[in-house]
Design an enzyme around this catalytic site. Structure first.
Site, PDB file in Angstrom:
ATOM      1  N   CYS A 133     -14.353 -15.066 -16.092  1.00  0.00           N
ATOM      2  CA  CYS A 133     -13.106 -14.416 -15.710  1.00  0.00           C
ATOM      3  C   CYS A 133     -12.690 -14.980 -14.373  1.00  0.00           C
ATOM      4  CB  CYS A 133     -13.271 -12.896 -15.633  1.00  0.00           C
ATOM      5  SG  CYS A 133     -11.659 -12.082 -15.679  1.00  0.00           S
ATOM      6  N   CYS A 183     -10.844 -12.994 -12.034  1.00  0.00           N
ATOM      7  CA  CYS A 183     -10.466 -11.955 -11.058  1.00  0.00           C
ATOM      8  C   CYS A 183     -11.342 -11.924  -9.813  1.00  0.00           C
ATOM      9  CB  CYS A 183     -10.430 -10.574 -11.726  1.00  0.00           C
ATOM     10  SG  CYS A 183     -11.978 -10.064 -12.502  1.00  0.00           S
ATOM     11  N   CYS A 219      -6.876 -11.437 -13.451  1.00  0.00           N
ATOM     12  CA  CYS A 219      -7.738 -12.250 -14.312  1.00  0.00           C
ATOM     13  C   CYS A 219      -7.103 -13.568 -14.736  1.00  0.00           C
ATOM     14  CB  CYS A 219      -8.157 -11.447 -15.537  1.00  0.00           C
ATOM     15  SG  CYS A 219      -8.978  -9.896 -15.110  1.00  0.00           S
ATOM     16  N   LYS A 249     -11.386  -5.392 -25.203  1.00  0.00           N
ATOM     17  CA  LYS A 249     -11.628  -4.878 -23.852  1.00  0.00           C
ATOM     18  C   LYS A 249     -10.424  -4.036 -23.442  1.00  0.00           C
ATOM     19  CE  LYS A 249     -12.380  -6.294 -19.090  1.00  0.00           C
ATOM     20  NZ  LYS A 249     -12.726  -7.395 -18.188  1.00  0.00           N
ATOM     21  N   ARG A 300      -4.114  -4.023 -14.663  1.00  0.00           N
ATOM     22  CA  ARG A 300      -4.435  -5.002 -15.701  1.00  0.00           C
ATOM     23  C   ARG A 300      -3.849  -4.646 -17.072  1.00  0.00           C
ATOM     24  NH1 ARG A 300      -7.912  -7.485 -12.374  1.00  0.00           N
ATOM     25  NH2 ARG A 300      -9.951  -6.615 -11.844  1.00  0.00           N
ATOM     26  N   GLU A 352      -7.505  -7.928 -32.413  1.00  0.00           N
ATOM     27  CA  GLU A 352      -8.059  -8.747 -31.318  1.00  0.00           C
ATOM     28  C   GLU A 352      -9.361  -9.419 -31.758  1.00  0.00           C
ATOM     29  OE1 GLU A 352      -7.453  -9.846 -28.404  1.00  0.00           O
ATOM     30  OE2 GLU A 352      -5.888  -8.638 -27.472  1.00  0.00           O
ATOM     31  N   LYS A 383     -15.659  -2.899 -25.213  1.00  0.00           N
ATOM     32  CA  LYS A 383     -15.893  -2.468 -23.832  1.00  0.00           C
ATOM     33  C   LYS A 383     -14.761  -1.580 -23.353  1.00  0.00           C
ATOM     34  CE  LYS A 383     -15.938  -4.468 -19.262  1.00  0.00           C
ATOM     35  NZ  LYS A 383     -15.669  -5.650 -18.501  1.00  0.00           N
ATOM     36  N   SER A 442     -19.577   0.228 -15.618  1.00  0.00           N
ATOM     37  CA  SER A 442     -19.940   0.813 -14.322  1.00  0.00           C
ATOM     38  C   SER A 442     -19.606   2.297 -14.216  1.00  0.00           C
ATOM     39  CB  SER A 442     -19.238   0.029 -13.210  1.00  0.00           C
ATOM     40  OG  SER A 442     -17.839   0.015 -13.416  1.00  0.00           O
ATOM     41  N   TYR A 449     -26.438  -1.295 -17.094  1.00  0.00           N
ATOM     42  CA  TYR A 449     -27.102  -1.279 -15.787  1.00  0.00           C
ATOM     43  C   TYR A 449     -28.442  -0.550 -15.881  1.00  0.00           C
ATOM     44  CZ  TYR A 449     -22.506  -2.894 -14.613  1.00  0.00           C
ATOM     45  OH  TYR A 449     -21.352  -3.629 -14.599  1.00  0.00           O
TER      46      TYR A 449
HETATM   47  C1  PBG Z   1     -13.948  -8.936 -15.229  1.00  0.00           C
HETATM   48  C2  PBG Z   1     -14.822  -7.837 -15.693  1.00  0.00           C
HETATM   49  C3  PBG Z   1     -14.731  -6.444 -15.447  1.00  0.00           C
HETATM   50  C4  PBG Z   1     -15.874  -5.866 -15.986  1.00  0.00           C
HETATM   51  C5  PBG Z   1     -16.608  -6.898 -16.569  1.00  0.00           C
HETATM   52  N1  PBG Z   1     -15.917  -8.107 -16.395  1.00  0.00           N
HETATM   53  C6  PBG Z   1     -13.776  -5.637 -14.663  1.00  0.00           C
HETATM   54  C7  PBG Z   1     -12.368  -5.517 -14.942  1.00  0.00           C
HETATM   55  O1  PBG Z   1     -11.833  -5.929 -15.975  1.00  0.00           O
HETATM   56  O2  PBG Z   1     -11.735  -4.972 -14.048  1.00  0.00           O
HETATM   57  C8  PBG Z   1     -16.231  -4.413 -15.920  1.00  0.00           C
HETATM   58  C9  PBG Z   1     -17.672  -4.089 -15.987  1.00  0.00           C
HETATM   59  C10 PBG Z   1     -18.025  -2.734 -15.514  1.00  0.00           C
HETATM   60  O3  PBG Z   1     -17.169  -1.887 -15.185  1.00  0.00           O
HETATM   61  O4  PBG Z   1     -19.228  -2.474 -15.456  1.00  0.00           O
HETATM   62  N2  PBG Z   1     -12.697  -9.021 -15.754  1.00  0.00           N
END
Ligand code: PBG
Length: 339
Positions: free
Chosen positions: A120, A122, A130, A211, A233, A249, A264, A290, A329
């Site tokens: 990515c 970003c 991104c 995603k 985004r 997708e 995700k 996260s 994690y």
């Molecule tokens: C990058 C990316 C993101 C995550 C994984 N790759 C963040 C986003 O799209 O802002 C998120 C992973 C997480 O929240 O643990 N584009």
């Protein structure tokens, strides 16, 4: 009849019986552990909103990689915090980029660990988006410098070239699996042909195919220092209401050459995981992101929930919905509990 003929509780009586008839099992081999690589030496910097997760310098990441592998986890995924950010994401595709250096070091020290590279832009863009941004700057007058961005667009096709370049550079540094997470249209195809042209026909692509534009990414943006500096985004990540579009997708990514697909976030999108499992035959991954981690940690800190129990139950739910690969994690900790 005094009792119903079918007594379901018969098989719930003992731990042995419960284990024998359990339909879904977790194993350390299905976990992928995310690492955040930062510059420096001996750095292990805590991330406030993700207790237990750190920004690691390359030397520390090697140690972490070794510890992860020794717990039976097969794979890690690397994210980078570059020294400098710019408007063409140089840090993402530079030969000596932070992730490239980490991948070389980890592959030479822990060769049997599968290293995934998150692709990515970003984390490497000064604006935190991104893709490449075409923006109009509007000055708010002398007192209000720097100028605010009044209108902007993320340019799809120009971004593909940088994503392809990043993927080839990661493959060159020893990354085993390329995992694009940017959500530009056509990126799997662009990455596949760039990898093939560079001689990496055997490097698989795990596409973050569905995603969603999610509030659950909040803590990651602190961990990876990748919050967008303006806007959000929503013009490239998926709308949370759409499951049919998620199937579309995924279908497109498979047509473009994805070897594995991902949904995700995970727990708020278990229906999407289940639908994808039902409909597609490729290996299916899900990312417990996260915010999912942070919620469990926060509630556990307040003693509102039993941390280990909820950790394992959340992972089990993702597995039961149909994902065989789980980015989490909790990879190390869950692996320890399963040993
Ligand atoms: C990058 C990316 C993101 C995550 C994984 N790759 C963040 C986003 O799209 O802002 C998120 C992973 C997480 O929240 O643990 N584009």
């Amino acid at each position: 009849m005094a009792f119903p003929a079918n007594r379901l509780r018969r098989l719930r009586r003992t731990e042995g019986l419960r284990t024998l008839v359990r339909e879904t099992r977790l194993s350390p081999e299905s976990f992928v552990y995310p690492l955040f690589i930062c510059p420096g030496n001996g750095v292990r910097k805590a991330i406030g909103s993700m207790p237990g997760v750190f920004n690691l310098s390359v030397d520390e990441a090697v140690k972490e990689a070794r510890a992860t592998r020794s717990l039976g986890v097969l794979s890690i995924i690397l994210f980078g915090l570059p020294e400098k950010k710019d408007e063409v994401a140089t840090g993402a595709w530079a030969e000596d980029g932070i992730v490239q250096r980490a991948a070389r070091a980890i592959k030479s020290e822990v060769p049997d660990l599968l290293v995934m590279g998150d692709v990515c832009l970003c984390e490497y863009m000064s604006h935190g988006h991104c893709g490449i941004v075409k923006a109009e700057r509007r000055s708010l007058g002398a007192a209000a410098a720097p100028p605010a961005i009044s209108e902007y667009e993320i340019i799809n096709d120009a971004s593909l070239e940088l994503l392809a370049r990043t993927s080839v550079s990661l493959a060159r540094s020893g990354v085993d699996i390329i995992a694009p997470s940017d959500m530009m249209d056509g990126r799997v195809g662009a990455i596949r042909s760039a990898l093939d042209q560079a001689g990496f026909e055997n490097t698989p692509i795990l596409s973050y195919a569905a995603k969603f534009s999610s509030g659950f990414y909040g803590p990651f943006r602190e961990a990876a220092d990748s919050a967008p500096q303006f806007g959000d985004r929503r013009s490239y990540q998926m709308d949370p209401g759409n499951i049919r579009e998620a199937m579309r997708e995924i279908e497109l990514d498979i047509e473009e050459g994805a070897d594995m697909i991902m949904v995700k976030p995970a727990m708020p999108y278990l229906d999407v995981i289940a639908a994808a499992r039902d409909r597609f035959d490729l290996p299916l991954a899900a990312y417990q992101v996260s915010g999912e981690y942070a919620m469990i940690e926060a509630a556990a800190r307040n003693q509102w929930i039993d941390r280990e129990r909820v950790m394992m139950e959340s992972l089990l739910s993702i597995r039961r919905a149909g994902a065989s690969i789980i980015l989490t994690y909790y990879a190390k900790e869950a692996a320890k509990l399963l040993a």
